[in-house]
Design an enzyme around this catalytic site. Structure first.
Site, PDB file in Angstrom:
ATOM      1  N   ARG A   1       0.699  -1.193   0.024  1.00  0.00           N
ATOM      2  CA  ARG A   1       0.008   0.245  -0.345  1.00  0.00           C
ATOM      3  C   ARG A   1       1.005   1.049   0.124  1.00  0.00           C
ATOM      4  NH1 ARG A   1      -3.540  -0.728   5.114  1.00  0.00           N
ATOM      5  NH2 ARG A   1      -1.530  -1.809   6.138  1.00  0.00           N
TER       6      ARG A   1
ATOM      7  N   LYS B   1      -4.590 -18.549   2.974  1.00  0.00           N
ATOM      8  CA  LYS B   1      -5.416 -19.218   3.935  1.00  0.00           C
ATOM      9  C   LYS B   1      -5.408 -17.680   5.721  1.00  0.00           C
ATOM     10  CE  LYS B   1      -2.931 -19.929   7.526  1.00  0.00           C
ATOM     11  NZ  LYS B   1      -2.465 -20.312   8.447  1.00  0.00           N
TER      12      LYS B   1
ATOM     13  N   HIS C   1      -0.171 -24.175   2.765  1.00  0.00           N
ATOM     14  CA  HIS C   1       1.363 -25.050   2.746  1.00  0.00           C
ATOM     15  C   HIS C   1       1.674 -26.172   3.081  1.00  0.00           C
ATOM     16  CE1 HIS C   1       2.262 -22.788   6.814  1.00  0.00           C
ATOM     17  NE2 HIS C   1       3.693 -23.637   6.567  1.00  0.00           N
TER      18      HIS C   1
ATOM     19  N   LYS D   1       4.531 -29.669   1.729  1.00  0.00           N
ATOM     20  CA  LYS D   1       5.387 -30.562   2.871  1.00  0.00           C
ATOM     21  C   LYS D   1       5.233 -31.244   2.357  1.00  0.00           C
ATOM     22  CE  LYS D   1       4.461 -28.118   7.222  1.00  0.00           C
ATOM     23  NZ  LYS D   1       5.811 -28.050   7.743  1.00  0.00           N
TER      24      LYS D   1
ATOM     25  N   GLU E   1       4.373 -26.006  18.506  1.00  0.00           N
ATOM     26  CA  GLU E   1       5.406 -24.945  18.341  1.00  0.00           C
ATOM     27  C   GLU E   1       5.562 -24.365  19.472  1.00  0.00           C
ATOM     28  OE1 GLU E   1       4.736 -23.572  14.127  1.00  0.00           O
ATOM     29  OE2 GLU E   1       2.452 -22.937  15.156  1.00  0.00           O
TER      30      GLU E   1
ATOM     31  N   ASP F   1      -6.311 -19.666  13.091  1.00  0.00           N
ATOM     32  CA  ASP F   1      -5.381 -20.974  12.534  1.00  0.00           C
ATOM     33  C   ASP F   1      -4.679 -20.922  11.694  1.00  0.00           C
ATOM     34  OD1 ASP F   1      -2.367 -19.062  10.815  1.00  0.00           O
ATOM     35  OD2 ASP F   1      -1.339 -19.294  13.208  1.00  0.00           O
TER      36      ASP F   1
ATOM     37  N   HIS G   1      -4.929 -26.301   8.136  1.00  0.00           N
ATOM     38  CA  HIS G   1      -3.685 -27.099   8.430  1.00  0.00           C
ATOM     39  C   HIS G   1      -4.401 -28.689   9.082  1.00  0.00           C
ATOM     40  CE1 HIS G   1      -1.018 -23.869   6.846  1.00  0.00           C
ATOM     41  NE2 HIS G   1      -0.552 -23.063   8.320  1.00  0.00           N
TER      42      HIS G   1
HETATM   43  C1  BG6 Z   1       1.221 -20.479   9.700  1.00  0.00           C
HETATM   44  C2  BG6 Z   1       1.034 -19.945  11.280  1.00  0.00           C
HETATM   45  O1  BG6 Z   1      -0.066 -21.164   8.236  1.00  0.00           O
HETATM   46  O2  BG6 Z   1       2.281 -22.533  10.094  1.00  0.00           O
HETATM   47  C3  BG6 Z   1       1.967 -19.965  11.369  1.00  0.00           C
HETATM   48  O3  BG6 Z   1       0.116 -18.681  10.003  1.00  0.00           O
HETATM   49  C4  BG6 Z   1       2.097 -21.473  11.405  1.00  0.00           C
HETATM   50  O4  BG6 Z   1       1.245 -19.739  13.102  1.00  0.00           O
HETATM   51  C5  BG6 Z   1       2.886 -22.285  10.999  1.00  0.00           C
HETATM   52  O5  BG6 Z   1       3.683 -21.186  12.681  1.00  0.00           O
HETATM   53  C6  BG6 Z   1       3.494 -23.797  10.597  1.00  0.00           C
HETATM   54  O6  BG6 Z   1       3.727 -23.857   9.621  1.00  0.00           O
HETATM   55  P1  BG6 Z   1       5.345 -24.508   9.891  1.00  0.00           P
HETATM   56  O7  BG6 Z   1       5.492 -24.958   7.754  1.00  0.00           O
HETATM   57  O8  BG6 Z   1       6.002 -24.532  10.093  1.00  0.00           O
HETATM   58  O9  BG6 Z   1       4.838 -25.726  10.044  1.00  0.00           O
END
Ligand code: BG6
Length: 476
Positions: A53, A154, A184, A188, A222, A241, A246
């Site tokens: 922006r 997402k 994503h 993997k 995490e 999230d 995921h």
């Molecule tokens: C992201 C989330 O999509 O994925 C994060 O927004 C998370 O909060 C991350 O930490 C984890 O991804 P990865 O690839 O490290 O397993």
């Protein structure tokens, strides 16, 4: 692999990244492009239009700042300055906002001319959920949507109504076959390997059902906290999230029926069937947590109710999975960082070894470590060497990096950017799946449980530890 198989496509490509000064662009997208370029996987005719922006000075100033950020994140040793110069030379910056796409339209026109007139243009929306819809409207208004390919990050909306509104906005301007919704985790290597193991072998499918499987645990703890992402966390929370995205996508890959082919439409149709059978989450089966100190993070409200941890029990009401609980857990500031799925098998019908077997703890478990290169282990009971027939737990392990020393694993964003450029939608999610997942999540969004406090470096609130019953969590 022949060079022709490795490249994104021979076609000239322009990648427009909205949110180019953001966290994802610096941490994932530009590093992924850099590695694809080094590996010779980008087309020769390739340009990036980074967009945001606010003005960023001239292109050189923007490239220098971006290069510094990418180098700092990669570490000096892992940063290839020569390759970066090549990539940076292909990057231009253009201001764009929801109200004004004129500078962007000019930049796209110039980039097209520079590439000889024909180029596929991908618009990558790395923007917060509320900004996606107006940006798509801007693309339509500026005449950029006609032949656009849209790559979306997402979360897709914040709830069912939001997702529907977003899907309707997308459908107004871009046909579904040119929309790539990224989750994503599906990029993997180890997650794709789940499909390979399940469906390229005769061994697993016959036991992949309620007759043989007692439970499935999908566990993504995490250690990192929110790392400067307070605004994102406060508006999104861990349930939206991670769980709605995921972890549910992982559940889909583990639970789906064999597709007719490994192809986008077939995989989506099978995943959608799983999500239709997924019982809407019952708030009574959900534990929310918030790590101690979260409210003291910069940008977090003193009385924030936001959850940084979620554990829940899910149920898939279909022929294959009736009665098999799926336990999902994820959170920030926990004891370890893992992405692991544990499939627990039923005990044998007859206790031939009596107490000796019981003392070995959990039954057979197939453990998928999805963190990096695929690792899959099978924990079984075996005879402990010695004069007596005593049992102990033993482990068979498959490690992709040892089995395929010459393999070329791609990081998730590398794989998905490459697939989007190739037009391959197999590992992207469909609108119908996402809408159904919001339906499944709706009861929890409407009546979220209170976020219970937990200590940093722990495994979350006690209530979550009790969720999987006697077995407990396989990890932790
Ligand atoms: C992201 C989330 O999509 O994925 C994060 O927004 C998370 O909060 C991350 O930490 C984890 O991804 P990865 O690839 O490290 O397993």
């Amino acid at each position: 692999m022949a060079p022709a198989d490795r490249t994104a496509s021979a076609e000239p490509q322009i990648l427009v990244i909205f949110g180019a000064t953001g966290d994802l662009a610096r941490r994932k997208l530009f590093p992924a492009l850099l590695r694809l370029l080094r590996a010779g996987m980008l087309p020769d005719a390739f340009l990036v239009i980074a967009s945001g922006r606010h003005p960023q000075g001239d292109d050189d100033a923007f490239r220098d700042r971006l290069g510094d950020a990418v180098r700092d994140l990669a570490g000096d040793g892992a940063f290839d300055a020569g390759a970066w110069r090549d990539l940076a030379g292909r990057v231009r910056y253009a201001v764009a906002s929801a109200d004004d796409g004129s500078a962007l339209a000019d930049a796209v026109r110039r980039a097209r001319d520079d590439l000889g007139g024909h180029a596929r243009v991908l618009y990558y929306l790395s923007v917060p959920p509320g900004a996606a819809e107006p940006m798509i409207g801007m693309l339509g208004g500026a005449g950029l949507a006609e032949d656009a390919t849209l790559v979306m990050e997402k979360p897709f909306g914040r709830d069912l109504a939001g997702a529907r509104a977003l899907d309707a906005a997308v459908a107004r301007f871009v046909p579904e076959e040119r929309v790539f919704r990224i989750d994503h985790f599906l990029g993997k290597e180890a997650v794709q390997n789940v499909l390979a193991l399940r469906f390229a072998n005769g061994l697993f499918e016959p036991v992949w059902n309620r007759d043989h499987i007692a439970y499935v645990q999908i566990d993504v703890p995490e250690t990192l906290g929110i790392e400067g992402r307070a605004r994102f966390m406060e508006s999104t929370g861990t349930f939206r999230d991670m769980i709605a995205t995921h972890l549910c996508q992982l559940l889909g890959f583990f639970a789906l029926e064999p597709p007719v082919r490994i192809a986008a439409d077939e995989l989506r149709a099978e995943k959608l069937k799983v999500y239709r059978a997924l019982r809407p989450f019952d708030p009574a089966d959900v534990v929310f947590g918030q790590y101690d100190g979260y409210r003291g993070e910069d940008g977090v409200a003193d009385d924030s109710p936001t959850e940084t941890f979620v554990a829940l029990r899910a149920r898939v009401d279909n022929w294959r999975w009736q009665g098999v609980p799926f336990f999902l857990r994820t959170g920030k500031a926990l004891a370890r960082s893992l992405r692991v799925v544990t499939v627990g098998f039923r005990n044998p019908p007859h206790a031939l070894f009596g107490a000796a077997a019981r003392d070995t703890g959990a039954p057979d478990e197939l453990v998928f470590d999805l963190t990096g290169d695929p690792v899959v282990s099978l924990d079984v009971r075996a005879k402990r060497p010695g004069p007596d027939l005593r049992l102990a737990r033993g482990r068979f392990t498959f490690r992709a990096d040892e089995a395929f020393a010459a393999g070329e694993p791609l990081e998730a964003y590398e794989k998905l950017l490459l697939d989007a450029m190739r037009g391959d939608r197999t590992l992207f999610t469909g609108a119908a799946e996402i809408e159904r997942l919001w339906e499944v999540c709706d009861p929890v969004l409407k009546a979220p449980p209170p976020a219970l406090p937990y200590a940093r470096g722990s495994w979350g609130p006690d209530a979550a530890s009790r969720l999987p019953g006697e077995r407990g969590w396989a990890v932790g």
